[in-house]
Design an enzyme around this catalytic site. Structure first.
Site, mmCIF file in Angstrom:
data_model
loop_
_atom_site.group_PDB
_atom_site.id
_atom_site.type_symbol
_atom_site.label_atom_id
_atom_site.label_comp_id
_atom_site.label_asym_id
_atom_site.label_seq_id
_atom_site.Cartn_x
_atom_site.Cartn_y
_atom_site.Cartn_z
ATOM 1 N N TYR A 481 76.353 17.468 -46.617
ATOM 2 C CA TYR A 481 74.973 17.038 -46.366
ATOM 3 C C TYR A 481 74.883 16.251 -45.065
ATOM 4 O O TYR A 481 74.307 16.700 -44.106
ATOM 5 C CB TYR A 481 74.458 16.211 -47.558
ATOM 6 C CG TYR A 481 72.990 15.869 -47.433
ATOM 7 C CD1 TYR A 481 72.027 16.807 -47.751
ATOM 8 C CD2 TYR A 481 72.575 14.617 -46.995
ATOM 9 C CE1 TYR A 481 70.666 16.509 -47.622
ATOM 10 C CE2 TYR A 481 71.225 14.305 -46.874
ATOM 11 C CZ TYR A 481 70.277 15.250 -47.184
ATOM 12 O OH TYR A 481 68.942 14.958 -47.062
ATOM 13 N N SER A 561 68.556 21.470 -47.525
ATOM 14 C CA SER A 561 67.667 20.558 -46.823
ATOM 15 C C SER A 561 68.320 20.122 -45.508
ATOM 16 O O SER A 561 68.559 20.963 -44.645
ATOM 17 C CB SER A 561 67.327 19.365 -47.731
ATOM 18 O OG SER A 561 66.226 18.656 -47.248
ATOM 19 N N ASP A 644 57.642 25.040 -51.253
ATOM 20 C CA ASP A 644 58.377 23.900 -50.715
ATOM 21 C C ASP A 644 57.472 23.167 -49.733
ATOM 22 O O ASP A 644 57.257 23.624 -48.611
ATOM 23 C CB ASP A 644 59.663 24.351 -50.027
ATOM 24 C CG ASP A 644 60.571 23.188 -49.655
ATOM 25 O OD1 ASP A 644 60.098 22.033 -49.684
ATOM 26 O OD2 ASP A 644 61.750 23.425 -49.330
ATOM 27 N N HIS A 679 61.223 22.443 -53.282
ATOM 28 C CA HIS A 679 62.419 21.982 -52.586
ATOM 29 C C HIS A 679 63.627 21.890 -53.511
ATOM 30 O O HIS A 679 64.750 21.730 -53.050
ATOM 31 C CB HIS A 679 62.131 20.623 -51.947
ATOM 32 C CG HIS A 679 63.069 20.261 -50.850
ATOM 33 N ND1 HIS A 679 63.211 21.028 -49.705
ATOM 34 C CD2 HIS A 679 63.928 19.213 -50.706
ATOM 35 C CE1 HIS A 679 64.112 20.463 -48.906
ATOM 36 N NE2 HIS A 679 64.558 19.370 -49.497
#
Length: 709
Positions: A481, A561, A644, A679
């Site tokens: 991430y 994301s 989203d 999302h």
């Protein structure tokens, strides 16, 4: 160093496994190229797919493009040989009874439970600890497709009412409702246009919440979120009568979230301007009305309320403590200022609770949970005991009661819920899942590797015990991430477990940009330092190959994301290193991310696209703008969803169109677009299983992972 010795071999293009050569790139649908060209800071930037930014609900052309892309992708995914295996096994792994951490109010215990394959988890209540559970809310009855979810929920202080929020189709918008716990009847009407809100009772007859102005028609899922305000809703009244408690019309970019203390004496309104933990805090004495006074000015540091004891408020803060400390202030004598209760340690504080006259603090020790009980004077009472490397969380309780609940999980262990007595240290299992596998058949280890600049980075690796014993290099799924101060800790995932059961390895790299080591670790991976994030992830891949965890043609990468941005960026920078990747709901257009919904908040991590210094940094790594033509790329499966409204799907649409327009070799670059999903949160179980199975089968195919071999 070993990385330098292997550099020549790692620069060679990853070979396509012989078994995968019959499923190369399909014929992509044609995508119209427009003539949009922006001149920014003296540079012309073409944006031929600007039209794909339009909301699919409002554009027939975009809707038709989505339909064509999904048709190609669906046909491709259906032909993958391991798809049925992953669908069956992930479904089996999902099929176990699981629960959330209970919340006690007024002698009643509230928690969600899922029998296994229910699309949404119902909410239950026990009228006492030993009473039989009673179904309170079943969100599975709300929509035929299972895509309407129970989001947040908070019982009133006396346990007689429940305030809860409804999420439809994965959107960030919330509908608020109140229920009578005894009868199950709804009290009053609905609250609309709540978003990024807390849910905080004021007594038992009203609550505080945050909302935005109603968007213009057709702009629900794309318009920028501005002018958030805090309102008080009294039960039995219409939303139009709600009292405006706090707003900053002269600063429409500020967000405001309200929180009340357990004793119902104080309300705190925490204001922010972006994603950074830099807050201004206003305090309302609920015994004296609604006037708010500034408690912490300036948007300089993080201040998070733990709770109160009488006039004494307890906070965690990184003020003068990058790894956080605990402080308090006595509102009967506020001029005395802040008192340090628990000093900063060498590990960052990840969570805190005030239970039974004690402070319970969770720390991250090399990205794994450790927790300690302290007196209110800051003296350590004891360390809590956990079952190895894992994640503890959900510490809930009351300042006046020693009863506390929490969960613990790891890569090979789904969450077990515990009931803990902070006075004695006794811990008993409240709810434990029955598993279809033996956790001892899998090895979870933590390794450390060096990044490009010599920084030491931790990584978790999970494999089957027999594979560890054999020393075999196996196809590996690497996840990352690297942003927004988010810490990745060990947790259970059915799709990851299925991957490892199939004979692969799963690795999670705790790269810079996260919060695993506090503020400095976050700062080292954002704004001008963002390239460190990509270097750390690339070095993780090189380490897995160098250490014989995975073969050179067996490395897949995944992120969602900000992690989708990560996958897109490293695929551009080192396409030779990775065999396959899944970029999920990613931020792919770094020059325009601040144009939609919540995108404007992300400038804290990414910088400002309208400032030249930041723009040039963004331009250098933006996945959309740095695709390398005439280069062999990994097989890429881009995943997004039509609802989203956090990272709008136009990011993934434009990125996929740009990939498909170039000659990137024989591997496919395709997009999977979910309907009635957002999302990630609120996604029904059947959609989650289908998506996870498609992704696993795709990555398995291109890394040579064959379940059952």
């Amino acid at each position: 160093m070993r990385f330098q010795i292997l550099a020549a071999s790692l620069l060679a293009a990853t070979a396509i496994p012989a078994s995968a050569q019959d499923m190369t790139a399909p014929d992509y649908p044609e995508t119209r190229q427009g003539d949009v060209v922006d001149t920014v800071f003296g540079e012309e930037v073409a944006d031929p797919y600007r039209w794909l930014e339009e909301d699919v609900r409002n554009s027939e052309e975009v809707a038709a493009w989505v339909e064509r892309q999904n048709a190609v992708t669906d046909a491709y995914l259906e032909a993958l040989p391991a798809r049925d295996w992953f669908t069956n096994r992930i479904g089996e792994l999902y099929d176990f009874e699981r629960f959330s951490v209970p919340v006690e109010r007024g002698g009643r215990y509230f928690y969600t439970g899922n029998s296994g394959l229910q699309n949404q988890s119902p909410l239950y209540v026990r009228d006492s600890l030993d009473a039989e559970p009673r179904l309170l809310i079943d969100p599975n009855e709300w929509a035929d497709d299972g895509a309407t979810a129970l989001a947040g929920w908070v019982p009133s202080p006396d346990g007689s009412k429940l305030l809860y929020s409804v999420q439809d189709g994965g959107s960030d918008w919330r509908i608020l409702r109140v229920m009578d716990v005894a009868t199950g009847e709804q009290i009053g009407g609905e609250i609309r246009w709540a978003k990024f809100t807390g849910l905080s009772w004021v007594g038992d007859d009203g609550f505080l919440y945050s909302r935005f102005p109603e968007p213009e028609e057709g702009e629900d899922f794309q318009a920028l979120n501005m002018n958030q305000a805090v309102y008080y809703h009294a039960l039995g009244t219409e939303q139009a009568a709600d009292k405006l408690v706090f707003a900053t019309p002269d600063h429409p970019e500020r967000n405001h979230v309200a929180q009340t203390t357990s004793d119902d004496r104080w309300a705190l309104i925490t204001s922010s301007t972006g994603t950074d933990s830099r807050y201004e805090v206003n305090l309302v004495d609920l015994d004296a009305g609604w006037d708010a006074r500034v408690l912490v000015p300036g948007f300089e540091d993080s201040w998070s309320l733990i709770d109160s004891v009488g006039s004494r408020l307890f906070f965690t803060t990184n003020n003068q403590a990058p790894l956080y400390r605990v402080v308090s202030i006595d509102m009967d004598n506020p001029q005395a200022g802040w008192t340090e209760v628990i000093a900063e340690r060498e590990q960052p504080i990840a969570g805190a609770a005030l239970v039974g006259g004690h402070l319970v603090l969770e720390y991250l020790e090399d990205a794994s949970s450790a927790a300690y009980v302290y007196s209110l004077d800051g003296e350590m009472v004891r360390e809590m005991e956990f079952a190895g490397l894992g994640s503890a969380g959900g510490f809930t309780g009351d300042p006046d009661s020693p009863e506390m609940f929490y969960s613990f999980s790891s890569f090979n262990r789904p969450a077990t819920i515990y009931r803990y007595d902070v006075a004695t240290g006794d811990s008993v299992v409240f709810a434990e899942p029955e598993l279809t596998f033996d956790p001892e058949d899998f090895v979870v280890e933590q390794r450390f590797y060096e990044s490009k600049d010599g920084t030491r980075v931790p990584m978790f690796i999970m494999r089957r015990a027999d594979i560890v014993a054999s020393g075999e290099a196996v196809p590996t799924l690497l996840y990352g991430y690297g942003g927004f101060d988010v810490s990745l800790t060990p947790g259970f995932s059915t799709s990851r477990m299925a991957w490892v059961e199939a004979g692969g390895a799963f690795a999670l790299a705790n790269i810079r940009g996260g919060g695993e080591y506090g503020k400095a670790w976050h700062d080292a991976g954002r704004r001008a330092n963002k390239q460190n994030v990509f270097d750390d992830f690339i070095a993780a891949g090189e380490f897995l190959i160098a250490e014989g965890v995975t073969p050179e043609d067996g490395l897949a990468i995944q992120g969602g994301s900000n992690g989708g941005l990560l996958v897109g960026a490293v695929a551009n920078q080192r396409p030779d290193l990775f065999a396959a990747g899944n970029a999920a709901v990613g931020v792919m257009d770094m020059l325009r991310f601040d144009q939609w919904t919540a995108g404007r908040y992300w400038v804290d991590d990414y910088g400002y696209p309208d400032r030249e210094e930041d723009w040039r940094i963004l331009r250098a790594y933006s996945p959309l703008h740095n695709i390398q033509p005439d280069t062999d790329y990994p097989a890429l499966l881009v995943t997004t969803a039509d609802t989203d409204d956090r990272v709008v799907p136009g990011h993934s649409f434009k990125y996929t169109a740009a990939l498909q327009a170039e000659d990137l070799g024989e591997r496919p670059q395709i997009i999977r677009i979910e309907t009635r999903a957002g999302h990630g949160s609120g996604k029904p179980t059947d959609k989650a299983i289908a998506e996870a199975s498609d992704i696993a089968a795709f990555l398995a195919y291109w890394t040579g992972l064959e379940p059952g071999e």
